[in-house]
Design an enzyme around this catalytic site. Sequence first.
Site, PDB file in Angstrom:
ATOM      1  NE  ARG A 125     -38.041  -1.635  -3.533  1.00  0.00           N
ATOM      2  CZ  ARG A 125     -39.123  -2.285  -3.025  1.00  0.00           C
ATOM      3  NH1 ARG A 125     -40.090  -2.260  -2.357  1.00  0.00           N
ATOM      4  NH2 ARG A 125     -38.922  -3.798  -3.463  1.00  0.00           N
ATOM      5  CE  LYS A 147     -20.496  13.332  -3.034  1.00  0.00           C
ATOM      6  NZ  LYS A 147     -19.003  13.875  -3.172  1.00  0.00           N
ATOM      7  CD  GLU A 189     -13.755  17.840   4.855  1.00  0.00           C
ATOM      8  OE1 GLU A 189     -13.689  18.618   3.732  1.00  0.00           O
ATOM      9  OE2 GLU A 189     -13.952  16.655   4.628  1.00  0.00           O
ATOM     10  CE  LYS A 231     -21.503  19.196   1.114  1.00  0.00           C
ATOM     11  NZ  LYS A 231     -20.910  17.829   1.859  1.00  0.00           N
ATOM     12  CD  GLU A 241     -18.602  14.141  -6.787  1.00  0.00           C
ATOM     13  OE1 GLU A 241     -19.202  14.446  -5.497  1.00  0.00           O
ATOM     14  OE2 GLU A 241     -17.806  13.655  -7.078  1.00  0.00           O
ATOM     15  NE  ARG A 245     -22.169  16.935  -3.184  1.00  0.00           N
ATOM     16  CZ  ARG A 245     -23.033  16.523  -2.598  1.00  0.00           C
ATOM     17  NH1 ARG A 245     -24.354  16.673  -3.144  1.00  0.00           N
ATOM     18  NH2 ARG A 245     -22.848  16.129  -1.303  1.00  0.00           N
ATOM     19  CG  ASN A 249     -14.870  14.742  -3.589  1.00  0.00           C
ATOM     20  OD1 ASN A 249     -15.258  14.541  -2.445  1.00  0.00           O
ATOM     21  ND2 ASN A 249     -15.738  14.667  -4.556  1.00  0.00           N
ATOM     22  CG  HIS A 252     -12.001  14.759  -0.047  1.00  0.00           C
ATOM     23  ND1 HIS A 252     -11.700  15.804  -0.085  1.00  0.00           N
ATOM     24  CD2 HIS A 252     -12.988  14.443   0.879  1.00  0.00           C
ATOM     25  CE1 HIS A 252     -12.311  16.319   1.006  1.00  0.00           C
ATOM     26  NE2 HIS A 252     -13.132  15.447   1.499  1.00  0.00           N
ATOM     27  CG  HIS A 256     -11.233   9.212   0.098  1.00  0.00           C
ATOM     28  ND1 HIS A 256     -12.310   9.416  -0.938  1.00  0.00           N
ATOM     29  CD2 HIS A 256     -11.651   9.866   1.184  1.00  0.00           C
ATOM     30  CE1 HIS A 256     -13.381  10.353  -0.254  1.00  0.00           C
ATOM     31  NE2 HIS A 256     -13.179  10.414   0.718  1.00  0.00           N
ATOM     32  CG  HIS A 269     -12.688  12.339   6.222  1.00  0.00           C
ATOM     33  ND1 HIS A 269     -12.615  11.766   5.153  1.00  0.00           N
ATOM     34  CD2 HIS A 269     -13.434  13.573   5.864  1.00  0.00           C
ATOM     35  CE1 HIS A 269     -13.056  12.351   3.865  1.00  0.00           C
ATOM     36  NE2 HIS A 269     -13.578  13.482   4.643  1.00  0.00           N
TER      37      HIS A 269
HETATM   38  P1  NAD Z   1     -16.489  10.778  13.706  1.00  0.00           P
HETATM   39  O1  NAD Z   1     -18.210  10.586  13.337  1.00  0.00           O
HETATM   40  O2  NAD Z   1     -16.023   9.531  13.607  1.00  0.00           O
HETATM   41  O3  NAD Z   1     -16.603  11.774  14.905  1.00  0.00           O
HETATM   42  C1  NAD Z   1     -15.370  11.967  15.310  1.00  0.00           C
HETATM   43  C2  NAD Z   1     -15.206  11.435  16.993  1.00  0.00           C
HETATM   44  O4  NAD Z   1     -15.739  12.448  17.706  1.00  0.00           O
HETATM   45  C3  NAD Z   1     -15.846  10.143  17.076  1.00  0.00           C
HETATM   46  O5  NAD Z   1     -15.074   9.583  18.171  1.00  0.00           O
HETATM   47  C4  NAD Z   1     -17.121  10.919  17.825  1.00  0.00           C
HETATM   48  O6  NAD Z   1     -17.865   9.628  18.641  1.00  0.00           O
HETATM   49  C5  NAD Z   1     -16.875  11.808  18.461  1.00  0.00           C
HETATM   50  N1  NAD Z   1     -17.914  12.866  18.853  1.00  0.00           N
HETATM   51  C6  NAD Z   1     -18.777  13.300  17.889  1.00  0.00           C
HETATM   52  N2  NAD Z   1     -19.394  14.252  18.727  1.00  0.00           N
HETATM   53  C7  NAD Z   1     -18.946  14.539  19.455  1.00  0.00           C
HETATM   54  C8  NAD Z   1     -18.968  15.888  20.441  1.00  0.00           C
HETATM   55  N3  NAD Z   1     -19.832  16.762  20.361  1.00  0.00           N
HETATM   56  N4  NAD Z   1     -18.370  15.672  21.827  1.00  0.00           N
HETATM   57  C9  NAD Z   1     -17.082  14.728  21.826  1.00  0.00           C
HETATM   58  N5  NAD Z   1     -17.183  13.549  20.989  1.00  0.00           N
HETATM   59  C10 NAD Z   1     -17.793  13.559  19.819  1.00  0.00           C
HETATM   60  O7  NAD Z   1     -15.770  11.759  12.531  1.00  0.00           O
HETATM   61  P2  NAD Z   1     -16.085  13.118  11.776  1.00  0.00           P
HETATM   62  O8  NAD Z   1     -15.024  13.466  11.657  1.00  0.00           O
HETATM   63  O9  NAD Z   1     -17.573  13.776  12.233  1.00  0.00           O
HETATM   64  O10 NAD Z   1     -16.657  12.666  10.391  1.00  0.00           O
HETATM   65  C11 NAD Z   1     -15.955  11.964   9.427  1.00  0.00           C
HETATM   66  C12 NAD Z   1     -16.754  10.970   8.554  1.00  0.00           C
HETATM   67  O11 NAD Z   1     -17.568  11.907   7.615  1.00  0.00           O
HETATM   68  C13 NAD Z   1     -15.700  10.109   7.541  1.00  0.00           C
HETATM   69  O12 NAD Z   1     -16.552   8.869   7.223  1.00  0.00           O
HETATM   70  C14 NAD Z   1     -16.165  10.909   6.350  1.00  0.00           C
HETATM   71  O13 NAD Z   1     -16.106  10.187   5.105  1.00  0.00           O
HETATM   72  C15 NAD Z   1     -17.424  11.381   6.328  1.00  0.00           C
HETATM   73  N6  NAD Z   1     -17.860  12.861   5.381  1.00  0.00           N
HETATM   74  C16 NAD Z   1     -18.781  12.704   4.901  1.00  0.00           C
HETATM   75  C17 NAD Z   1     -19.139  13.781   4.049  1.00  0.00           C
HETATM   76  C18 NAD Z   1     -20.440  13.681   3.079  1.00  0.00           C
HETATM   77  O14 NAD Z   1     -20.595  14.708   2.350  1.00  0.00           O
HETATM   78  N7  NAD Z   1     -21.306  12.791   3.506  1.00  0.00           N
HETATM   79  C19 NAD Z   1     -18.132  14.840   3.910  1.00  0.00           C
HETATM   80  C20 NAD Z   1     -17.171  14.819   4.806  1.00  0.00           C
HETATM   81  C21 NAD Z   1     -16.947  13.580   5.571  1.00  0.00           C
HETATM   82  N1  GLY Z   2     -17.888  16.182   1.070  1.00  0.00           N
HETATM   83  C1  GLY Z   2     -17.888  15.983  -0.519  1.00  0.00           C
HETATM   84  C2  GLY Z   2     -19.437  16.235  -0.962  1.00  0.00           C
HETATM   85  O1  GLY Z   2     -20.349  16.534  -0.368  1.00  0.00           O
HETATM   86  O2  GLY Z   2     -19.632  16.375  -2.091  1.00  0.00           O
END
Ligand code: NAD
Ligand code: GLY
Length: 367
Positions: A125, A147, A189, A231, A241, A245, A249, A252, A256, A269
Amino acid sequence: MTAAKPAPATSLNVDLGDRSYPIHIGSQQIARSDLAQYIQGQKALIITNTKVAPLYLDALTAQLSGKQVDSLVLEDGEQHKNLDTLNSIFTALINGQHDRKTTLIALGGGVVGDMTGFAAACYQRGVPFIQVPTTLLAQVDSSVGGKTAVNHSLGKNMIGAFYQPQAVIIDTDTLATLPEREFSAGMAEVIKYGLIADSEFFSWLENNVQALLQRDDQALAYSIKRSCSNKAKVVSADETEQGVRAILNLGHTFGHAIETYQQYRGWLHGEAVAAGMVMAAQLSALSGKMTDHDVARIRDLISAYGLPTDPPREMSANDFMALMVRDKKVLDGQLRLVLLEGIGSAVVTADFKLSLLEQILQQTCHG
Ligand code: NAD
Ligand code: GLY
């Protein structure tokens, strides 16, 4: 790739009352001497993946030598951001006899960060967690704001929770190993912040394309700080949100839909969001909210960073509509979108003509 003189380290705060936390940004942050202060108990579990572990896991573990630190190395890729992988995190926690004082540490991009955060929200939890983002996208966006989620085959980020980390440690040196395509995805982003709230930053991004593409240290540090600051402001105003907030998006709902259609194995993404932001800008212009000149500026900037400005060729307008109606911004069956009222000003609204959305989709989709 990086300039000789690193930008000085800096810190910001995400103001959320008793859930407030710092964001530390700079070179050599993984080697911060005070890192262990964010681990309240004696134990920690670092969660990372097969690509990031060989690069940074040893350095991070060494910095926490006074604690008992386990690690879990997940498969790499968005297609693994699901309940099966989440369950493997719970299995590792239970097998390692981790209790409520264990801190989880996300070492990697947004995929690792979102899953680690969600695991932290659920395990017994709720246990504390720290974000150590290593992609540009995770450093400017996903690690900040709490998030957390996993994907479902029917929809992106459909299962998750709002759950804030104890701290965000952004080591800009990690960007030196990031592949070009991933770097550009992160820029989507970054551009988003200029579009939704910061026209001055948008102009700065237009004027600094070369410096950023060459990963100039000062330019990068500035972009990360300005993005996180934008942010943090929005998250502090609306943590869960209920309103503003949702502007984070922008693009998005379209993005998405692209990711879900491709079952998380196609566009990145950031690439999907880039094309989605252009589509949102086109709809904004068609709805009389912004000028065609601004749409052209947006398209040009996104394109300058090597990102797509049109949807994938295989998708039809019907494919988009079928997936967009499942978006988390749909309320009482009504689709809401983030639209622009010029560069630097966004609004979340259901006040647009569906016929204009269909027109944009018919014009841009070829599937
Ligand atoms: P990812 O985590 O898949 O990383 C991209 C690639 O880079 C992967 O292959 C990873 O292993 C590699 N990598 C990571 N760090 C590295 C480094 N320093 N050197 C070499 N390779 C490296 O993708 P991302 O673009 O980081 O994140 C996308 C995800 O984030 C999506 O799932 C999206 O939905 C999510 N997201 C969440 C929020 C939120 O607010 N929580 C906001 C935006 C995106
Ligand atoms: N990336 C959208 C949020 O954090 O709200």
